[in-house]
Design an enzyme around this catalytic site. Structure first.
Site, PDB file in Angstrom:
ATOM      1  N   ARG A  53     -76.485  19.452 -15.731  1.00 30.70           N
ATOM      2  CA  ARG A  53     -77.544  18.707 -15.045  1.00 30.70           C
ATOM      3  C   ARG A  53     -78.574  19.640 -14.440  1.00 30.70           C
ATOM      4  NH1 ARG A  53     -75.277  17.291  -9.038  1.00 30.70           N
ATOM      5  NH2 ARG A  53     -73.998  19.128  -8.748  1.00 30.70           N
ATOM      6  N   THR A  84     -75.158  31.005  -6.330  1.00 31.40           N
ATOM      7  CA  THR A  84     -75.282  30.546  -7.707  1.00 31.40           C
ATOM      8  C   THR A  84     -76.641  30.907  -8.294  1.00 31.40           C
ATOM      9  OG1 THR A  84     -73.800  28.694  -7.261  1.00 31.40           O
ATOM     10  CG2 THR A  84     -75.200  28.528  -9.215  1.00 31.40           C
ATOM     11  N   LYS A 140     -72.606  34.016  -8.855  1.00 27.56           N
ATOM     12  CA  LYS A 140     -71.961  33.098  -9.796  1.00 27.56           C
ATOM     13  C   LYS A 140     -73.033  32.618 -10.771  1.00 27.56           C
ATOM     14  CE  LYS A 140     -70.447  28.721  -9.313  1.00 27.56           C
ATOM     15  NZ  LYS A 140     -69.579  27.551  -9.030  1.00 27.56           N
ATOM     16  N   LYS A 192     -74.520  30.614 -13.906  1.00 31.15           N
ATOM     17  CA  LYS A 192     -74.347  29.416 -14.715  1.00 31.15           C
ATOM     18  C   LYS A 192     -74.632  29.733 -16.181  1.00 31.15           C
ATOM     19  CE  LYS A 192     -73.324  26.345 -11.514  1.00 31.15           C
ATOM     20  NZ  LYS A 192     -72.038  25.611 -11.523  1.00 31.15           N
ATOM     21  N   ASP A 196     -69.811  30.568 -14.755  1.00 25.01           N
ATOM     22  CA  ASP A 196     -69.367  29.176 -14.712  1.00 25.01           C
ATOM     23  C   ASP A 196     -69.978  28.448 -15.899  1.00 25.01           C
ATOM     24  OD1 ASP A 196     -68.576  26.627 -14.160  1.00 25.01           O
ATOM     25  OD2 ASP A 196     -69.637  26.450 -12.249  1.00 25.01           O
ATOM     26  N   GLU A 211     -65.290  30.313 -14.988  1.00 28.41           N
ATOM     27  CA  GLU A 211     -64.941  29.018 -14.414  1.00 28.41           C
ATOM     28  C   GLU A 211     -65.125  27.910 -15.453  1.00 28.41           C
ATOM     29  OE1 GLU A 211     -66.402  26.273 -10.606  1.00 28.41           O
ATOM     30  OE2 GLU A 211     -66.917  28.402 -10.710  1.00 28.41           O
ATOM     31  N   ASP A 261     -61.666  24.249 -12.724  1.00 28.18           N
ATOM     32  CA  ASP A 261     -62.469  23.539 -11.735  1.00 28.18           C
ATOM     33  C   ASP A 261     -62.430  22.036 -11.996  1.00 28.18           C
ATOM     34  OD1 ASP A 261     -64.275  22.623  -9.864  1.00 28.18           O
ATOM     35  OD2 ASP A 261     -66.032  23.511 -10.804  1.00 28.18           O
ATOM     36  N   LYS A 318     -62.367  21.696  -4.569  1.00 30.20           N
ATOM     37  CA  LYS A 318     -63.594  21.091  -4.049  1.00 30.20           C
ATOM     38  C   LYS A 318     -63.228  19.780  -3.376  1.00 30.20           C
ATOM     39  CE  LYS A 318     -66.837  23.114  -7.370  1.00 30.20           C
ATOM     40  NZ  LYS A 318     -67.696  22.872  -8.562  1.00 30.20           N
ATOM     41  N   CYS A 360     -68.085  23.935  -3.766  1.00 29.43           N
ATOM     42  CA  CYS A 360     -68.765  22.718  -3.325  1.00 29.43           C
ATOM     43  C   CYS A 360     -69.649  22.207  -4.444  1.00 29.43           C
ATOM     44  CB  CYS A 360     -69.602  22.983  -2.062  1.00 29.43           C
ATOM     45  SG  CYS A 360     -70.905  24.222  -2.258  1.00 29.43           S
ATOM     46  N   LEU A 390     -73.490  20.204  -4.943  1.00 32.00           N
ATOM     47  CA  LEU A 390     -74.740  20.405  -4.220  1.00 32.00           C
ATOM     48  C   LEU A 390     -74.691  19.523  -2.982  1.00 32.00           C
ATOM     49  CD1 LEU A 390     -77.835  20.687  -6.553  1.00 32.00           C
ATOM     50  CD2 LEU A 390     -77.050  22.270  -4.797  1.00 32.00           C
ATOM     51  N   ASP A 438     -67.190  29.953  -2.706  1.00 32.29           N
ATOM     52  CA  ASP A 438     -68.409  29.519  -3.400  1.00 32.29           C
ATOM     53  C   ASP A 438     -69.004  28.350  -2.617  1.00 32.29           C
ATOM     54  OD1 ASP A 438     -70.398  29.106  -5.346  1.00 32.29           O
ATOM     55  OD2 ASP A 438     -69.112  27.722  -6.467  1.00 32.29           O
ATOM     56  N   ASP A 485     -72.336  27.938  -1.229  1.00 31.34           N
ATOM     57  CA  ASP A 485     -73.743  28.304  -1.063  1.00 31.34           C
ATOM     58  C   ASP A 485     -74.673  27.110  -0.957  1.00 31.34           C
ATOM     59  OD1 ASP A 485     -73.371  27.481  -3.649  1.00 31.34           O
ATOM     60  OD2 ASP A 485     -74.545  29.078  -4.571  1.00 31.34           O
TER      61      ASP A 485
END
Length: 363
Positions: free
Chosen positions: A24, A135, A160, A162, A190, A218, A243, A267, A295, A297, A320, A322
């Protein structure tokens, strides 16, 4: 301290830059806020982000679960009877983890206030300060390298990254980032379920051969593909972090029994809050497997709860959290202090949140 009312609202917080993953692209935090009011005048705060693509929980689903099931089950109960409250919360509706998490967080906030202690001390009090990564959204190799350098200049020592949108391009992204930041910086990746098992093994092996020194990967494959994740774990040297495959304590136990991953990512929006997250910590302790706390967003209310859990438990070794530093503003008064990569939980009772500005209450 009896629950007299549970109010529901929403907040909107713009991000500094768009957040892009294999799943996304997001421009702002749009979260549901829960306030649990008591007859003693104290208020507990909780929060849930609608993250349909990951948890299946949309804004409408969260609000519906709260209004039609959760609130009716809890109003009138005494915070002293905490175990009974948690049993009711977790049994009043199937699934709906984010709605449960928002209420769970607010209840733990009140639990700390009841006994006049910060939550991280009540849960274990392992450390006073934690260090988070930050991230880097998926973009072109050049943009990601530039964003990584900017993050390092801000004081972050762990990134981290993406990936997961294009395996061949992912390799180029990581080469560009490692060249830009050097080898004194830890890089995590990730994939957000973006690769097939064989594709993951190939790209990760290529990263190993390129000497990119990746700390871990991840969720390389689809959440339901535990066999595929085990295939990756068995065939690459880079450790694998589960995850999206881990929502419940039962999920964590199954993955560890099968040796399908090297680490577990906790999470609160997946576990339904702290109550079940603590069970995952206990399972991980039994197996001697370290955990990361992550977490979605989220703004500072729910991330604040994750901070307290991380500060409480020694089994949580990777951070993680942030979300708040990615936001352009902070509507939350009180709570943990986020100073770039350093996060310090509040020593005030509960979670330390006193107010959330800009709430639009829902009837």
């Amino acid at each position: 301290m009896k629950i007299t009312d549970i109010k529901i609202g929403e907040i909107s917080v713009p991000l500094k830059t768009p957040f892009k993953t294999a799943l996304r692209t997001v421009d702002s935090v749009e979260d549901i806020i829960v306030e649990i009011h008591t007859d003693s005048g104290q208020i507990g705060f909780g929060e849930a982000p609608p993250t349909g693509v990951i948890t299946g929980d949309t804004k409408g689903a969260i609000v519906g679960a709260l209004k039609d099931h959760i609130i009716k089950s809890l109003v009138g109960m005494d915070i002293e009877n905490f175990e009974e409250i948690m049993l009711r919360l977790n049994s009043c509706i199937v699934g709906n983890h984010s709605a449960k998490a928002a209420v769970d967080i607010a209840l733990y906030d009140l639990y700390g206030q009841l006994y006049h202690a910060p939550l991280y001390k009540m849960l274990g009090g392992y450390q006073k300060q934690i260090i988070t990564d930050i991230t880097i959204s998926v973009n072109s190799p050049r943009e990601m390298a530039e964003d990584s350098v900017d993050a390092i200049k801000r004081g972050f020592k762990t990134l981290k990254i993406k990936v997961g949108k294009d395996a061949a391009m992912d390799l180029e992204r990581m080469k560009a980032i490692r060249k830009a930041v050097g080898y004194d910086v830890d890089l995590r990746i990730d994939a957000n379920q973006g690769w097939s098992p064989k594709e993951a093994v190939k790209v990760l092996t290529d990263m190993e051969d390129a000497g990119l020194n990746i700390e871990f990967v991840e969720q390389p494959v689809k959440a339901h593909d535990i066999e595929g994740m085990k295939f990756v774990t068995d065939h690459v040297a880079i450790p694998v972090l589960a995850d999206e495959s881990v929502f419940s304590p039962q999920d964590a136990l199954s993955i560890l029994q099968q040796h399908a991953a090297d680490f577990i990512n906790i999470k609160l929006m997946k576990t339904g809050g702290l109550y079940n997250a603590l069970k995952i910590c206990s399972i991980a302790e039994v197996y001697g497997v370290e955990c990361m706390i992550g977490c979605m967003l989220e703004a500072k209310v729910s991330v604040n709860a994750a901070v307290h859990l991380a500060a409480a438990k020694s089994i949580i070794t990777k951070i993680d959290l942030d979300g708040p530093v990615l936001c352009s503003e902070d509507p939350v008064v009180g709570g943990s202090v986020f100073d770039n990569d350093r996060i310090t939980p509040s020593d005030t009772p509960g979670l330390g949140v006193t107010k959330v500005n800009g709430i639009r209450y829902l009837d």
